[in-house]
Motif scaffolding. Sequence first.
Motif, PDB file in Angstrom:
ATOM      1  N   ARG A 114       0.808  -1.222   0.000  1.00 50.64           N
ATOM      2  CA  ARG A 114       0.000   0.000   0.000  1.00 50.64           C
ATOM      3  C   ARG A 114       0.840   1.271   0.000  1.00 50.64           C
ATOM      4  O   ARG A 114       0.402   2.301  -0.516  1.00 50.64           O
ATOM      5  CB  ARG A 114      -0.931   0.012   1.221  1.00 50.64           C
ATOM      6  N   SER A 139      -8.412   1.560  11.288  1.00 50.31           N
ATOM      7  CA  SER A 139      -8.972   2.483  10.301  1.00 50.31           C
ATOM      8  C   SER A 139      -8.990   3.922  10.798  1.00 50.31           C
ATOM      9  O   SER A 139      -8.925   4.863  10.017  1.00 50.31           O
ATOM     10  CB  SER A 139     -10.390   2.049   9.921  1.00 50.31           C
ATOM     11  N   SER A 175      -3.778   7.506  12.460  1.00 52.21           N
ATOM     12  CA  SER A 175      -3.858   6.252  11.711  1.00 52.21           C
ATOM     13  C   SER A 175      -2.968   6.370  10.472  1.00 52.21           C
ATOM     14  O   SER A 175      -2.659   7.466  10.012  1.00 52.21           O
ATOM     15  CB  SER A 175      -5.296   5.973  11.293  1.00 52.21           C
ATOM     16  N   ALA A 227      -3.912   5.666   7.618  1.00 50.01           N
ATOM     17  CA  ALA A 227      -4.756   6.277   6.588  1.00 50.01           C
ATOM     18  C   ALA A 227      -4.605   7.793   6.605  1.00 50.01           C
ATOM     19  O   ALA A 227      -4.580   8.437   5.548  1.00 50.01           O
ATOM     20  CB  ALA A 227      -6.205   5.870   6.795  1.00 50.01           C
ATOM     21  N   GLU A 228      -4.505   8.372   7.804  1.00 48.44           N
ATOM     22  CA  GLU A 228      -4.298   9.813   7.912  1.00 48.44           C
ATOM     23  C   GLU A 228      -2.963  10.235   7.311  1.00 48.44           C
ATOM     24  O   GLU A 228      -2.809  11.381   6.870  1.00 48.44           O
ATOM     25  CB  GLU A 228      -4.340  10.253   9.378  1.00 48.44           C
ATOM     26  N   LYS A 249      -3.416   4.414   1.729  1.00 47.80           N
ATOM     27  CA  LYS A 249      -4.801   4.118   1.378  1.00 47.80           C
ATOM     28  C   LYS A 249      -5.105   2.619   1.486  1.00 47.80           C
ATOM     29  O   LYS A 249      -4.216   1.773   1.333  1.00 47.80           O
ATOM     30  CB  LYS A 249      -5.101   4.588  -0.056  1.00 47.80           C
ATOM     31  N   ASP A 250      -6.385   2.312   1.739  1.00 50.30           N
ATOM     32  CA  ASP A 250      -6.872   0.931   1.758  1.00 50.30           C
ATOM     33  C   ASP A 250      -6.061   0.056   2.699  1.00 50.30           C
ATOM     34  O   ASP A 250      -5.717  -1.092   2.380  1.00 50.30           O
ATOM     35  CB  ASP A 250      -6.860   0.325   0.349  1.00 50.30           C
ATOM     36  N   GLU A 260      -5.994  -1.370   6.669  1.00 52.04           N
ATOM     37  CA  GLU A 260      -6.592  -1.534   7.993  1.00 52.04           C
ATOM     38  C   GLU A 260      -6.183  -2.895   8.524  1.00 52.04           C
ATOM     39  O   GLU A 260      -6.291  -3.903   7.839  1.00 52.04           O
ATOM     40  CB  GLU A 260      -8.114  -1.439   7.941  1.00 52.04           C
TER      41      GLU A 260
END
Length: 337
Positions: A188, A240, A251, A253-254, A258-259, A261
């Motif tokens: 990722r 997430s 996180s 993601a922050e 991306k994608d 978890e």
Amino acid sequence: MNPTPSLARRSLLALALAGVCGGALAQDGASGATATPGWPSKTVRLVVGFPAGSSPDLTARLFAEPLSRALGQSVIVDNKVGAGGNIGAAQVARSHDDHTIGLFINGNLTIAKLLNPQVAYDPHKDLAPLSLIGVSPLVLTVPAHQTGVPADAAAFLQAARQAGDTWSYGTPGVGTVGHLGMELLKARAGINPLHIPYPGYPQVATAMLGDQLQMALLPPTLAQSQEDAGKLRRLGVTSSGRSALAPGVPSLAELGVKDFELEIWNAFAAPVSMPAAVRQRLSELTGEIARRPEVRAQLLQQGWQAVGSSAEGLAQRIARDTATMGRVIREQRISAQ
């Protein structure tokens, strides 16, 4: 007057009686008073595939006493150690005494069979989900003072892309959640560090302190203790969103990954041979115990955010994580050897 009730009145009476009976049955089902007559008739064995004092063992012992009080029978914790918990899982799967359940980590219920088809049980065919008990993210952790390894998240990820396989990451072994999680992160985030397995997370942290590794996914408590000592730095959690187990840490993601978890978790499961009514009662009891305020607080101290799901909720989590981990294993060509 005709003493026989009209059709409408008879219908209303039937509905009322159905409501009362349904409520009574629901209450009985929740307490297990009528759902499992005669059970349990002997000591209930709670199998844990890890040694005394381990995280799964501590969680199992936290549940043993309240389960014993609710069931009116002794509940003993039986440690069957080996193969990352798979020896204990196989013993539960083969049990036919209707008085054996197990506490498992997610690897036993999702990853084991994917990595090694020769594992002595099939988690999807031989074990029945009871309740998801607790979840926890892992934390992307890096050395705080290693030359050429930035402690800033954005700069670190950029440096990791440029470093390729000249950088390394550590895990407690091939096929662990820490290993597969980092392989997912590689895909990722566009990084390619080399995997180096160690006996456990403490040894991984020590290797980072000795400048032998540049990164790892560590449990929150270990990562925080090392950051508090000024030795390691936490960059992001794998859940997430942000986690109460790693206050103040964004996180991944922050951070622009991306994608992605990933969580570690533990859960109760039973042999599929156990009668459905007994499994239902145990599912309700273990889930309810996990949601008690005092148990939630103790789970948090152990490093878990309490869940206490239904059997269906756990089954959905197993299916989702199995699909995710299966994709990582295929794409990264990971094997148990």
